[in-house]
Design an enzyme around this catalytic site. Sequence first.
Site, PDB file in Angstrom:
ATOM      1  N   ARG A  53      11.283  36.651  -1.206  1.00 10.79           N
ATOM      2  CA  ARG A  53      11.395  36.123  -2.576  1.00 10.79           C
ATOM      3  C   ARG A  53      11.692  37.234  -3.581  1.00 10.79           C
ATOM      4  NH1 ARG A  53       5.927  33.624  -3.021  1.00 10.79           N
ATOM      5  NH2 ARG A  53       6.459  33.119  -5.157  1.00 10.79           N
TER       6      ARG A  53
ATOM      7  N   ARG B 235      17.400  30.507 -12.554  1.00 11.84           N
ATOM      8  CA  ARG B 235      17.245  31.630 -11.632  1.00 11.84           C
ATOM      9  C   ARG B 235      18.585  32.130 -11.111  1.00 11.84           C
ATOM     10  NH1 ARG B 235      11.526  30.016  -9.928  1.00 11.84           N
ATOM     11  NH2 ARG B 235      10.803  31.732  -8.667  1.00 11.84           N
TER      12      ARG B 235
ATOM     13  N   ARG C 156      -0.766  29.416  -1.442  1.00 10.28           N
ATOM     14  CA  ARG C 156       0.525  28.750  -1.286  1.00 10.28           C
ATOM     15  C   ARG C 156       1.181  29.221   0.007  1.00 10.28           C
ATOM     16  NH1 ARG C 156       3.695  29.386  -6.919  1.00 10.28           N
ATOM     17  NH2 ARG C 156       5.349  29.973  -5.482  1.00 10.28           N
TER      18      ARG C 156
ATOM     19  N   LYS D 218       4.182  34.009 -15.136  1.00 11.14           N
ATOM     20  CA  LYS D 218       4.886  32.969 -15.901  1.00 11.14           C
ATOM     21  C   LYS D 218       4.016  31.716 -16.036  1.00 11.14           C
ATOM     22  CE  LYS D 218       8.328  32.870 -12.915  1.00 11.14           C
ATOM     23  NZ  LYS D 218       7.844  33.907 -11.971  1.00 11.14           N
TER      24      LYS D 218
ATOM     25  N   ARG E 206      -3.286  35.253  -4.827  1.00 11.84           N
ATOM     26  CA  ARG E 206      -3.164  34.031  -5.651  1.00 11.84           C
ATOM     27  C   ARG E 206      -3.672  32.818  -4.856  1.00 11.84           C
ATOM     28  NH1 ARG E 206       2.415  32.374  -8.510  1.00 11.84           N
ATOM     29  NH2 ARG E 206       3.305  32.590  -6.426  1.00 11.84           N
TER      30      ARG E 206
HETATM   31  P1  ADP Z   1       4.216  33.381 -11.643  1.00 13.69           P
HETATM   32  O1  ADP Z   1       4.168  31.978 -12.197  1.00 13.69           O
HETATM   33  O2  ADP Z   1       5.072  34.296 -12.470  1.00 13.69           O
HETATM   34  O3  ADP Z   1       4.573  33.444 -10.193  1.00 13.69           O
HETATM   35  P2  ADP Z   1       1.269  33.323 -11.888  1.00 13.69           P
HETATM   36  O4  ADP Z   1       0.982  32.980 -13.309  1.00 13.69           O
HETATM   37  O5  ADP Z   1       1.072  32.287 -10.853  1.00 13.69           O
HETATM   38  O6  ADP Z   1       2.744  33.993 -11.769  1.00 13.69           O
HETATM   39  O7  ADP Z   1       0.381  34.614 -11.532  1.00 13.69           O
HETATM   40  C1  ADP Z   1       0.404  35.191 -10.226  1.00 13.69           C
HETATM   41  C2  ADP Z   1      -1.020  35.560  -9.831  1.00 13.69           C
HETATM   42  O8  ADP Z   1      -1.475  36.651 -10.646  1.00 13.69           O
HETATM   43  C3  ADP Z   1      -2.059  34.442 -10.024  1.00 13.69           C
HETATM   44  O9  ADP Z   1      -3.042  34.559  -9.032  1.00 13.69           O
HETATM   45  C4  ADP Z   1      -2.646  34.750 -11.418  1.00 13.69           C
HETATM   46  O10 ADP Z   1      -4.006  34.302 -11.509  1.00 13.69           O
HETATM   47  C5  ADP Z   1      -2.571  36.263 -11.485  1.00 13.69           C
HETATM   48  N1  ADP Z   1      -2.256  36.783 -12.820  1.00 13.69           N
HETATM   49  C6  ADP Z   1      -1.437  36.223 -13.760  1.00 13.69           C
HETATM   50  N2  ADP Z   1      -1.368  37.007 -14.857  1.00 13.69           N
HETATM   51  C7  ADP Z   1      -2.154  38.093 -14.603  1.00 13.69           C
HETATM   52  C8  ADP Z   1      -2.497  39.282 -15.362  1.00 13.69           C
HETATM   53  N3  ADP Z   1      -1.995  39.500 -16.587  1.00 13.69           N
HETATM   54  N4  ADP Z   1      -3.333  40.179 -14.784  1.00 13.69           N
HETATM   55  C9  ADP Z   1      -3.805  39.952 -13.520  1.00 13.69           C
HETATM   56  N5  ADP Z   1      -3.528  38.876 -12.772  1.00 13.69           N
HETATM   57  C10 ADP Z   1      -2.717  37.958 -13.310  1.00 13.69           C
HETATM   58  P1  ADP Z   2       7.058  31.985  -8.453  1.00 14.17           P
HETATM   59  O1  ADP Z   2       6.576  31.621  -9.817  1.00 14.17           O
HETATM   60  O2  ADP Z   2       5.987  32.574  -7.598  1.00 14.17           O
HETATM   61  O3  ADP Z   2       8.307  32.771  -8.481  1.00 14.17           O
HETATM   62  P2  ADP Z   2       7.940  29.243  -8.234  1.00 14.17           P
HETATM   63  O4  ADP Z   2       6.745  28.364  -8.159  1.00 14.17           O
HETATM   64  O5  ADP Z   2       8.653  29.348  -9.518  1.00 14.17           O
HETATM   65  O6  ADP Z   2       7.482  30.656  -7.703  1.00 14.17           O
HETATM   66  O7  ADP Z   2       9.003  28.796  -7.130  1.00 14.17           O
HETATM   67  C1  ADP Z   2       8.644  28.560  -5.791  1.00 14.17           C
HETATM   68  C2  ADP Z   2       9.903  28.288  -4.981  1.00 14.17           C
HETATM   69  O8  ADP Z   2      10.528  27.087  -5.466  1.00 14.17           O
HETATM   70  C3  ADP Z   2      10.980  29.353  -5.053  1.00 14.17           C
HETATM   71  O9  ADP Z   2      10.777  30.419  -4.133  1.00 14.17           O
HETATM   72  C4  ADP Z   2      12.240  28.530  -4.702  1.00 14.17           C
HETATM   73  O10 ADP Z   2      12.319  28.265  -3.320  1.00 14.17           O
HETATM   74  C5  ADP Z   2      11.953  27.214  -5.419  1.00 14.17           C
HETATM   75  N1  ADP Z   2      12.471  27.257  -6.804  1.00 14.17           N
HETATM   76  C6  ADP Z   2      11.741  27.214  -7.955  1.00 14.17           C
HETATM   77  N2  ADP Z   2      12.537  27.283  -9.033  1.00 14.17           N
HETATM   78  C7  ADP Z   2      13.816  27.367  -8.561  1.00 14.17           C
HETATM   79  C8  ADP Z   2      15.096  27.488  -9.172  1.00 14.17           C
HETATM   80  N3  ADP Z   2      15.240  27.534 -10.505  1.00 14.17           N
HETATM   81  N4  ADP Z   2      16.186  27.554  -8.365  1.00 14.17           N
HETATM   82  C9  ADP Z   2      16.069  27.499  -7.027  1.00 14.17           C
HETATM   83  N5  ADP Z   2      14.900  27.410  -6.378  1.00 14.17           N
HETATM   84  C10 ADP Z   2      13.767  27.344  -7.127  1.00 14.17           C
END
Ligand code: ADP
Ligand code: ADP
Length: 215
Positions: free
Chosen positions: A171, A88, A160, A13, A127
């Site tokens: 999660r 969420r 992280r 995302k 990551r």
């Molecule tokens: P999210 O915001 O959904 O948690 P991220 O964009 O942070 O996901 O991506 C999670 C991890 O995977 C990061 O280390 C990112 O660099 C990597 N990543 C994101 N998109 C891809 C992809 N299409 N192929 C491989 N790795 C990816």
């Molecule tokens: P990822 O993209 O890897 O799922 P985020 O960076 O979006 O992680 O979120 C990290 C953490 O922040 C979540 O595990 C949760 O604890 C909190 N968080 C983020 N967005 C929300 C939401 N919409 N509602 C509740 N908690 C949230």
Amino acid sequence: MNIILMGPPGAGKGTQAELIKKSFPIPHISTGDMFREAVANGTAMGKEAKKYMDAGQLVPDEVTIGIVEDRLAQDDCEKGFLLDGFPRTTLQAQALDKVVAKRGKSVEVALNIFVPEDILLLRLSSRVSCTTCKAVYNTKFSAPATAGICDQCGGKLAQRNDDKEETVKSRLKVYQEQTQPLLDYYEEQKNLINIDGNRDSAEVFKDVKAILEKL
Ligand code: ADP
Ligand code: ADP
Ligand code: ZN
């Protein structure tokens, strides 16, 4: 343009949001980034949120909905927004619908990026992000030129706190139980578009861009 990015942790995302921002001039609102910033600044809300984040749980709805409502009330959101990681829960989705309805608008599209769980685990365990500019890398899939150093600003890269194995498992479970049901919510509103996220991020973005260009 009122867009929501959905998908489990690690789906890409944040990565897609960075690409979208370059082509479409709308603010990127990531609740995860907002909470991490509050934690880093040591605010009361940050201290409260950290307890949930470190446990791999969701921050309570009243806190989360509050910060998003405040953010969406700012001027730069008038032309639209790109929400990443919100809503969420069903309560969050209903609250969002109310806010946009007040302005005579609606959520136009919920892009759901789907990726198999074994790939998510692999991505999250590798990551890393910049402690200065927050750019996101992956030591396996998109490594920086020099290990541990940000290509963009020279800052230090770190994992992280919540990307540790046990927290990731919790999660993913929280996602399945509380967030996955929202896909039906957007399906019923005919706003859901599913995107295969298990491809190179540039390939994924081609599809995303084509969808957004039609809005
Ligand atoms: P999210 O915001 O959904 O948690 P991220 O964009 O942070 O996901 O991506 C999670 C991890 O995977 C990061 O280390 C990112 O660099 C990597 N990543 C994101 N998109 C891809 C992809 N299409 N192929 C491989 N790795 C990816
Ligand atoms: P990822 O993209 O890897 O799922 P985020 O960076 O979006 O992680 O979120 C990290 C953490 O922040 C979540 O595990 C949760 O604890 C909190 N968080 C983020 N967005 C929300 C939401 N919409 N509602 C509740 N908690 C949230
Ligand atoms: Zn950096």
